[in-house]
Design a protein around this motif. Structure first.
Motif, PDB file in Angstrom:
ATOM      1  N   SER A   1      -9.161   1.831  -1.911  1.00 50.99           N
ATOM      2  CA  SER A   1      -8.866   3.406  -2.134  1.00 50.99           C
ATOM      3  C   SER A   1      -9.377   4.095  -3.067  1.00 50.99           C
ATOM      4  O   SER A   1      -9.671   3.711  -3.718  1.00 50.99           O
ATOM      5  CB  SER A   1      -7.372   2.994  -1.874  1.00 50.99           C
ATOM      6  N   CYS A   2      -9.691   5.520  -2.325  1.00 51.79           N
ATOM      7  CA  CYS A   2     -10.292   6.504  -2.770  1.00 51.79           C
ATOM      8  C   CYS A   2      -8.676   7.222  -4.294  1.00 51.79           C
ATOM      9  O   CYS A   2      -9.275   7.519  -5.037  1.00 51.79           O
ATOM     10  CB  CYS A   2      -9.872   7.748  -2.036  1.00 51.79           C
TER      11      CYS A   2
ATOM     12  N   TYR B   1      -9.606  12.836   5.992  1.00 52.51           N
ATOM     13  CA  TYR B   1      -8.700  11.802   7.616  1.00 52.51           C
ATOM     14  C   TYR B   1     -10.081  11.174   8.289  1.00 52.51           C
ATOM     15  O   TYR B   1     -11.448  12.004   8.775  1.00 52.51           O
ATOM     16  CB  TYR B   1      -8.309  12.508   8.137  1.00 52.51           C
TER      17      TYR B   1
ATOM     18  N   LYS C   1       0.872  -1.496  -0.169  1.00 51.17           N
ATOM     19  CA  LYS C   1       0.127  -0.422  -0.157  1.00 51.17           C
ATOM     20  C   LYS C   1       0.733   1.240  -0.180  1.00 51.17           C
ATOM     21  O   LYS C   1       0.143   2.447   0.147  1.00 51.17           O
ATOM     22  CB  LYS C   1      -0.743   0.026   1.420  1.00 51.17           C
TER      23      LYS C   1
ATOM     24  N   ARG D   1       5.205  16.288  -3.307  1.00 51.56           N
ATOM     25  CA  ARG D   1       5.647  15.428  -3.337  1.00 51.56           C
ATOM     26  C   ARG D   1       4.897  14.639  -4.854  1.00 51.56           C
ATOM     27  O   ARG D   1       3.573  14.995  -4.970  1.00 51.56           O
ATOM     28  CB  ARG D   1       4.799  14.413  -1.941  1.00 51.56           C
TER      29      ARG D   1
ATOM     30  N   LEU E   1       0.891  10.523   6.886  1.00 48.89           N
ATOM     31  CA  LEU E   1       1.113  11.855   7.614  1.00 48.89           C
ATOM     32  C   LEU E   1       1.257  11.627   9.123  1.00 48.89           C
ATOM     33  O   LEU E   1       1.985  12.421  10.045  1.00 48.89           O
ATOM     34  CB  LEU E   1       0.272  12.227   7.391  1.00 48.89           C
TER      35      LEU E   1
ATOM     36  N   ASN F   1       5.467   6.661   5.655  1.00 54.22           N
ATOM     37  CA  ASN F   1       4.578   7.101   4.646  1.00 54.22           C
ATOM     38  C   ASN F   1       3.479   8.419   4.541  1.00 54.22           C
ATOM     39  O   ASN F   1       3.863   9.118   4.120  1.00 54.22           O
ATOM     40  CB  ASN F   1       4.637   6.451   2.785  1.00 54.22           C
TER      41      ASN F   1
ATOM     42  N   PHE G   1       3.521  10.105  10.759  1.00 54.64           N
ATOM     43  CA  PHE G   1       4.927  10.417  10.453  1.00 54.64           C
ATOM     44  C   PHE G   1       5.279  11.731  11.655  1.00 54.64           C
ATOM     45  O   PHE G   1       5.956  11.863  12.278  1.00 54.64           O
ATOM     46  CB  PHE G   1       5.217  11.424   9.201  1.00 54.64           C
TER      47      PHE G   1
ATOM     48  N   VAL H   1      -3.259  19.537   5.450  1.00 56.39           N
ATOM     49  CA  VAL H   1      -1.618  18.923   6.494  1.00 56.39           C
ATOM     50  C   VAL H   1      -1.736  20.372   7.317  1.00 56.39           C
ATOM     51  O   VAL H   1      -1.737  20.011   8.621  1.00 56.39           O
ATOM     52  CB  VAL H   1      -0.832  18.778   5.076  1.00 56.39           C
TER      53      VAL H   1
ATOM     54  N   ASP I   1       1.098  13.174  -5.597  1.00 58.82           N
ATOM     55  CA  ASP I   1      -0.272  13.529  -4.907  1.00 58.82           C
ATOM     56  C   ASP I   1      -0.793  14.369  -5.244  1.00 58.82           C
ATOM     57  O   ASP I   1      -0.916  15.229  -5.881  1.00 58.82           O
ATOM     58  CB  ASP I   1       0.741  14.823  -3.497  1.00 58.82           C
ATOM     59  N   ILE I   2      -2.490  14.197  -4.723  1.00 62.11           N
ATOM     60  CA  ILE I   2      -3.257  14.712  -5.384  1.00 62.11           C
ATOM     61  C   ILE I   2      -3.789  15.874  -4.423  1.00 62.11           C
ATOM     62  O   ILE I   2      -3.789  15.997  -3.236  1.00 62.11           O
ATOM     63  CB  ILE I   2      -4.133  13.665  -5.118  1.00 62.11           C
TER      64      ILE I   2
ATOM     65  N   LEU J   1       9.418  17.488  10.545  1.00 64.46           N
ATOM     66  CA  LEU J   1       7.869  16.314   9.319  1.00 64.46           C
ATOM     67  C   LEU J   1       8.553  17.218   7.815  1.00 64.46           C
ATOM     68  O   LEU J   1       8.984  19.272   8.270  1.00 64.46           O
ATOM     69  CB  LEU J   1       6.898  16.798   9.566  1.00 64.46           C
ATOM     70  N   ILE J   2       8.365  17.022   7.060  1.00 59.72           N
ATOM     71  CA  ILE J   2       8.629  18.045   6.171  1.00 59.72           C
ATOM     72  C   ILE J   2       7.028  17.868   5.023  1.00 59.72           C
ATOM     73  O   ILE J   2       6.541  16.706   4.799  1.00 59.72           O
ATOM     74  CB  ILE J   2       9.881  17.142   4.636  1.00 59.72           C
ATOM     75  N   VAL J   3       6.727  19.253   4.856  1.00 66.54           N
ATOM     76  CA  VAL J   3       4.782  19.266   4.934  1.00 66.54           C
ATOM     77  C   VAL J   3       5.275  19.712   2.774  1.00 66.54           C
ATOM     78  O   VAL J   3       5.841  20.335   2.644  1.00 66.54           O
ATOM     79  CB  VAL J   3       4.435  20.463   5.257  1.00 66.54           C
TER      80      VAL J   3
ATOM     81  N   ASN K   1      -8.895   9.062   3.992  1.00 65.56           N
ATOM     82  CA  ASN K   1      -7.876   8.493   4.679  1.00 65.56           C
ATOM     83  C   ASN K   1      -8.110   7.957   6.449  1.00 65.56           C
ATOM     84  O   ASN K   1      -7.836   8.896   6.850  1.00 65.56           O
ATOM     85  CB  ASN K   1      -6.883   9.515   4.876  1.00 65.56           C
TER      86      ASN K   1
ATOM     87  N   ARG L   1      -7.110  15.847   2.531  1.00 68.45           N
ATOM     88  CA  ARG L   1      -7.737  15.033   2.591  1.00 68.45           C
ATOM     89  C   ARG L   1      -8.735  14.908   3.431  1.00 68.45           C
ATOM     90  O   ARG L   1      -8.819  14.638   4.667  1.00 68.45           O
ATOM     91  CB  ARG L   1      -6.514  14.080   3.104  1.00 68.45           C
TER      92      ARG L   1
END
Ligand code: UD1
Length: 342
Positions: free
Chosen positions: A128-129, A238, A88, A299, A205, A203, A208, A276, A302-303, A220-222, A184, A236
């Motif tokens: 999954s979406c 969540y 996944k 990334r 959020l 991987n 992490f 995020v 990413d959507i 964390l890298i946004v 999510n 997202r």
């Protein structure tokens, strides 16, 4: 309700699988976990036992090995299958497409072939979406929203699996089929006995964030701050993993009450999106920790934003998310605190 309570749960030791096993046991089902622990940890069985007071049945089997899987069908008589076992990680799938296609497609084919061989069972598929790809114009997707090209091999495996399931249904198969398209799922069981256990660097959020706050990771890298959203970061839908587990129970019971073959697809989310940055702020408020983070580049794959129209879940299986994003982040953080620096 038909009487047989045995359900095969492939990937039942994984993150979503283990939470679903707990709810199945709580509802009086007899889940039989099939897992080879390649991406999960046997200690999750102890967590399931401390929550439910029951030992979950386990067979250490690779779902892509049909002979081994068939032996489990010969040992137990199942009323159906909840099929979680799959790879996944979006990034990993870009590097290892063959492993993703081989594992995710073979596992599904074996489960469906055995479901047919053993007289047409109920079948819930972990979709999954990601199957929507980057939706055009609208960001709130219904199950009828046209799917776009998948943004990763992982996403393509989910689209292909849904296609296979659809063709099986069209062929007149007796299997009763349900695709659950997860948005999510985050959080952990409120008991902090089970939760997400990423192997290696996470991987996703929430793990992490937790591992950064716990001092395991530096910062964390946004990923990106130039999206066309209010604060520039991705949005997202969540929702709490225990809500997702309950969606499986409701979906399964719905299938089990059908008189004949059927195929349905349902979005599982809340209909609300968080960015995020919003997630980081909620985490900091709940944990009282100041999170080390900075903006980085987008990334790949990413959507920008996507969330679920959940009316079908409500209408068909009477499910809607009951827990808040704050509940999910609280439970995830409690789980991380229990794990410590592990
Ligand atoms: C993706 C897939 C989903 C899949 C899931 C499993 C899509 C649309 N979604 O979820 O189908 O089931 O992976 O792994 O393909 N983020 C950061 N920094 C980080 C990690 C994440 O900024 O270190 C951001 C991402 O850019 C994204 C958000 O957090 O905007 C959520 O990311 P993540 O938790 O990885 O989930 P998805 O990518 O939505």
């Amino acid at each position: 309700m038909k009487k047989n309570r045995n359900i095969l749960v492939t990937g039942g030791a994984g993150y979503i699988g283990s939470h679903t096993v707990v709810e199945l046991i709580n509802k009086g089902f007899n889940p039989v976990i099939v897992d080879d622990f390649r991406n999960s940890d046997p200690k999750v069985l102890d967590g399931i036992k401390s929550i439910t007071g029951k030992e979950a049945l386990l067979r250490v089997v690779d779902v892509t090995n049909k002979k081994q899987l068939k032996a489990v069908f010969e040992e137990f008589s199942f009323s159906g299958i909840i099929h979680f076992a799959a790879y996944k990680a979006v990034n990993e799938s870009v590097d290892k497409p063959l492993a993703y296609y081989r594992n995710n497609i073979d596992g599904l084919l074996n489960c469906l072939e055995l479901a047919e061989e053993f007289n047409g069972l109920n079948f819930v598929f972990s979709s999954s979406c990601t199957v929507y790809g980057e939706p055009k114009d609208i960001k709130v997707v219904t199950e009828l929203t046209e799917t776009q090209e998948a943004s990763s091999p992982y996403g393509a495996t989910k689209q292909m699996c849904e296609r296979i399931i659809s063709d099986v249904h069209k062929s007149g198969s007796p299997i009763r089929l349900l695709n659950l398209r997860y948005f999510n799922p985050v959080g952990a069981h409120p008991s902090a006995e089970i939760g997400e256990l990423p192997i290696g660097k996470p991987n996703n959020l929430i793990p992490f964030i937790n591992q950064t706050a716990a001092g395991i990771l530096n910062e964390l890298i946004v990923f990106g701050n130039d999206y066309s959203t209010e604060d520039g970061t991705c949005i997202r839908d969540y929702f709490h993993v225990v809500d997702l587990a309950e969606a499986h129970i409701k979906g399964y019971e719905w299938l089990n009450n059908l008189d004949g073959p059927k195929l349905e697809t349902i979005n599982v989310g809340t209909g609300n999106g968080s960015s995020v940055l919003e997630i980081i702020h909620i985490f900091e408020k709940i944990s009282n920790e100041s999170l080390k983070w900075k903006f980085g580049p987008r990334r790949e794959g990413d959507i920008e934003q996507i969330y679920a129209d959940t009316s079908k879940a409500q209408e068909l299986i009477s499910w809607s998310a009951e827990r808040t994003i704050e509940d999910a982040i609280t439970d995830a953080w409690n789980w991380q605190k229990k794990l410590g620096n592990e």
